[in-house]
Design an enzyme around this catalytic site. Structure first.
Site, PDB file in Angstrom:
ATOM      1  N   LYS A  78      62.109  56.967  30.884  1.00  0.00           N
ATOM      2  CA  LYS A  78      63.032  58.085  31.097  1.00  0.00           C
ATOM      3  C   LYS A  78      62.230  59.386  31.243  1.00  0.00           C
ATOM      4  CE  LYS A  78      66.915  56.002  28.740  1.00  0.00           C
ATOM      5  NZ  LYS A  78      66.318  54.650  28.867  1.00  0.00           N
ATOM      6  N   ASP A 112      64.489  55.372  34.834  1.00  0.00           N
ATOM      7  CA  ASP A 112      65.887  55.252  34.412  1.00  0.00           C
ATOM      8  C   ASP A 112      66.629  56.532  34.769  1.00  0.00           C
ATOM      9  OD1 ASP A 112      65.384  52.774  33.251  1.00  0.00           O
ATOM     10  OD2 ASP A 112      65.248  53.545  31.205  1.00  0.00           O
ATOM     11  N   ARG A 162      67.893  50.465  41.333  1.00  0.00           N
ATOM     12  CA  ARG A 162      68.688  49.681  40.383  1.00  0.00           C
ATOM     13  C   ARG A 162      70.078  50.325  40.332  1.00  0.00           C
ATOM     14  NH1 ARG A 162      66.990  50.814  34.622  1.00  0.00           N
ATOM     15  NH2 ARG A 162      65.324  49.299  34.909  1.00  0.00           N
ATOM     16  N   LYS A 165      76.491  50.924  36.230  1.00  0.00           N
ATOM     17  CA  LYS A 165      77.735  51.717  36.165  1.00  0.00           C
ATOM     18  C   LYS A 165      77.460  53.134  35.665  1.00  0.00           C
ATOM     19  CE  LYS A 165      81.033  48.002  35.327  1.00  0.00           C
ATOM     20  NZ  LYS A 165      81.688  47.251  34.239  1.00  0.00           N
TER      21      LYS A 165
HETATM   22  P1  FDA Z   1      80.810  46.376  31.055  1.00  0.00           P
HETATM   23  O1  FDA Z   1      80.448  47.437  30.093  1.00  0.00           O
HETATM   24  O2  FDA Z   1      82.175  46.398  31.638  1.00  0.00           O
HETATM   25  O3  FDA Z   1      80.540  44.992  30.398  1.00  0.00           O
HETATM   26  C1  FDA Z   1      80.971  43.771  30.936  1.00  0.00           C
HETATM   27  C2  FDA Z   1      80.867  42.706  29.873  1.00  0.00           C
HETATM   28  O4  FDA Z   1      79.489  42.558  29.468  1.00  0.00           O
HETATM   29  C3  FDA Z   1      81.592  43.028  28.568  1.00  0.00           C
HETATM   30  O5  FDA Z   1      82.937  42.651  28.631  1.00  0.00           O
HETATM   31  C4  FDA Z   1      80.771  42.227  27.575  1.00  0.00           C
HETATM   32  O6  FDA Z   1      81.109  40.870  27.661  1.00  0.00           O
HETATM   33  C5  FDA Z   1      79.381  42.407  28.078  1.00  0.00           C
HETATM   34  N1  FDA Z   1      78.759  43.624  27.503  1.00  0.00           N
HETATM   35  C6  FDA Z   1      78.564  44.789  28.124  1.00  0.00           C
HETATM   36  N2  FDA Z   1      77.946  45.684  27.312  1.00  0.00           N
HETATM   37  C7  FDA Z   1      77.782  45.059  26.159  1.00  0.00           C
HETATM   38  C8  FDA Z   1      77.204  45.437  24.942  1.00  0.00           C
HETATM   39  N3  FDA Z   1      76.703  46.665  24.747  1.00  0.00           N
HETATM   40  N4  FDA Z   1      77.173  44.512  23.950  1.00  0.00           N
HETATM   41  C9  FDA Z   1      77.676  43.280  24.134  1.00  0.00           C
HETATM   42  N5  FDA Z   1      78.235  42.863  25.271  1.00  0.00           N
HETATM   43  C10 FDA Z   1      78.284  43.726  26.260  1.00  0.00           C
HETATM   44  N6  FDA Z   1      72.727  53.170  32.467  1.00  0.00           N
HETATM   45  C11 FDA Z   1      72.324  54.410  32.809  1.00  0.00           C
HETATM   46  O7  FDA Z   1      73.107  55.351  32.723  1.00  0.00           O
HETATM   47  N7  FDA Z   1      71.038  54.618  33.223  1.00  0.00           N
HETATM   48  C12 FDA Z   1      70.144  53.607  33.354  1.00  0.00           C
HETATM   49  O8  FDA Z   1      69.003  53.837  33.755  1.00  0.00           O
HETATM   50  C13 FDA Z   1      70.580  52.298  33.011  1.00  0.00           C
HETATM   51  N8  FDA Z   1      69.743  51.229  33.109  1.00  0.00           N
HETATM   52  C14 FDA Z   1      70.247  49.949  32.927  1.00  0.00           C
HETATM   53  C15 FDA Z   1      69.436  48.846  33.147  1.00  0.00           C
HETATM   54  C16 FDA Z   1      69.958  47.572  33.080  1.00  0.00           C
HETATM   55  C17 FDA Z   1      69.071  46.402  33.348  1.00  0.00           C
HETATM   56  C18 FDA Z   1      71.332  47.391  32.751  1.00  0.00           C
HETATM   57  C19 FDA Z   1      71.952  46.023  32.711  1.00  0.00           C
HETATM   58  C20 FDA Z   1      72.128  48.466  32.481  1.00  0.00           C
HETATM   59  C21 FDA Z   1      71.597  49.752  32.533  1.00  0.00           C
HETATM   60  N9  FDA Z   1      72.380  50.861  32.247  1.00  0.00           N
HETATM   61  C22 FDA Z   1      71.910  52.111  32.568  1.00  0.00           C
HETATM   62  C23 FDA Z   1      73.652  50.697  31.516  1.00  0.00           C
HETATM   63  C24 FDA Z   1      74.850  50.624  32.435  1.00  0.00           C
HETATM   64  O9  FDA Z   1      75.046  51.856  33.065  1.00  0.00           O
HETATM   65  C25 FDA Z   1      76.114  50.262  31.676  1.00  0.00           C
HETATM   66  O10 FDA Z   1      76.376  51.256  30.722  1.00  0.00           O
HETATM   67  C26 FDA Z   1      76.043  48.928  30.967  1.00  0.00           C
HETATM   68  O11 FDA Z   1      75.387  47.969  31.734  1.00  0.00           O
HETATM   69  C27 FDA Z   1      77.476  48.412  30.702  1.00  0.00           C
HETATM   70  O12 FDA Z   1      78.174  48.235  31.899  1.00  0.00           O
HETATM   71  P2  FDA Z   1      78.376  46.783  32.580  1.00  0.00           P
HETATM   72  O13 FDA Z   1      78.325  46.953  34.039  1.00  0.00           O
HETATM   73  O14 FDA Z   1      77.388  45.850  32.023  1.00  0.00           O
HETATM   74  O15 FDA Z   1      79.839  46.362  32.304  1.00  0.00           O
END
Ligand code: FDA
Length: 285
Positions: A78, A112, A162, A165
């Site tokens: 970061k 990031d 990358r 959300k």
């Molecule tokens: P969502 O939050 O809707 O989750 C879908 C499902 O995944 C949930 O129903 C649950 O089953 C599971 N799940 C998700 N989060 C969970 C948790 N914390 N604990 C347990 N289960 C969980 N953001 C950002 O702002 N800057 C960045 O640089 C990054 N970098 C990054 C790298 C990588 C590899 C990932 C996967 C994510 C990020 N993020 C990020 C975070 C991203 O923005 C987001 O906040 C999270 O991935 C949660 O969103 P999802 O799309 O996973 O879906």
């Protein structure tokens, strides 16, 4: 004190350990399952120069260690850990040191994306670094209204993205608030990246988006070697393994270090059940 110990144990599910040796053990376990990694030394919002210098040195040491153990791991970091809160030029020069050393061992560095207060400065520094280095990539957040234009600009540079959300608390003026609408935008951006970008990383744990990505890449005959799924360490481990077994490229973001509180807080905020689940399990032990 007892509360702190409880939190530390809870954080363990999302953090690979306090130091590089702890992290490398987890990296090996993931490798055995066919999963690649990007390593992150936890830290952000650093306003103190000696602390920034230490964070830079920690990343340089990590890169040397990865070269020694012949690991193909990427690194993620970061900019607010690298001096963005102090001065843009200082931050850029710190990044030059890190990306420059990473380049020597053919390693990729992902910047990031943090809160919307630093989005433009993060991109400006990334664009500057891209003029000198091709081994650096960036993150975009589907919840930001601005991201569609950013993706167009980044695609024009042929830089690796990358897509996630977005994890920060943002006002409605800058970010989409409804999950359904964030998903719609995620899909729109993913299509832009698959069509005109370079090696997109689809970073989500969301089953609907994972399913969409699998269908879209199959329909459009996009080879698995041209993109990857990314997950966070400790989240949806079975899905990570299953996708790797199915032949998709999967990379896990593996954070480690002692500055885990803001990262851990974001993970808890994403899923309220985490608080209940982890607390319940803690008391079961
Ligand atoms: P969502 O939050 O809707 O989750 C879908 C499902 O995944 C949930 O129903 C649950 O089953 C599971 N799940 C998700 N989060 C969970 C948790 N914390 N604990 C347990 N289960 C969980 N953001 C950002 O702002 N800057 C960045 O640089 C990054 N970098 C990054 C790298 C990588 C590899 C990932 C996967 C994510 C990020 N993020 C990020 C975070 C991203 O923005 C987001 O906040 C999270 O991935 C949660 O969103 P999802 O799309 O996973 O879906």
């Amino acid at each position: 004190m007892k509360g702190m110990k409880l939190l530390t144990r809870m954080a363990r599910s999302f953090v690979a350990g306090d130091n590089v040796d702890d992290a490398l053990k987890q990296v090996q376990k993931l490798k055995d399952k066919g999963i690649m990694v990007t390593l992150d030394i936890l830290g952000e919002a650093v306003e103190d120069k000696p602390m920034c210098d230490k964070a830079v040195q920690d990343y340089l040491d990590l890169l040397k260690k990865l070269a020694e153990v012949k690991s193909e791991a990427h690194i993620s970091l970061k900019l607010t850990q690298m001096g963005l809160a102090i001065d843009d030029e200082y931050c850029t020069q710190n990044m030059v040191k890190i990306i420059g050393l990473a380049k020597k061992s053919g390693r990729f560095v992902r910047i990031d994306m943090e809160g919307s207060d630093v989005t433009q400065r993060t991109l400006d520094i990334f664009y500057r670094l891209r003029q000198q280095f091709d081994n650096a990539g960036i993150v975009v957040q589907a919840y930001l209204h601005r991201t569609e234009q950013d993706v167009r600009d980044i695609n024009a540079l042929k830089a690796k993205v990358r897509l996630c959300k977005g994890a920060y608390k943002e006002p409605k003026e800058v970010a989409i608030k409804k999950m359904k609408a964030i998903r719609v935008n995620f899909i729109k951006l993913a299509e832009m990246l698959f069509r005109k970008g370079v090696y997109p990383a689809i970073a989500t744990h969301d089953s609907k988006l994972i399913k969409w990505t699998k269908a879209y890449t199959a329909e459009n005959k996009i080879k698995n070697s041209d993109w990857e799924f990314q997950f966070l360490y400790g989240i949806r481990n079975k899905t990570q393994r299953k996708l790797a077994e199915e032949g998709y490229r999967v990379r896990t973001y593996v954070p480690f270090g002692t500055h885990w509180i803001p990262y851990f807080y974001r993970r808890l905020r994403e899923r309220k059940e985490n608080v209940f689940f982890l607390t319940k399990n803690f008391f079961k032990r």
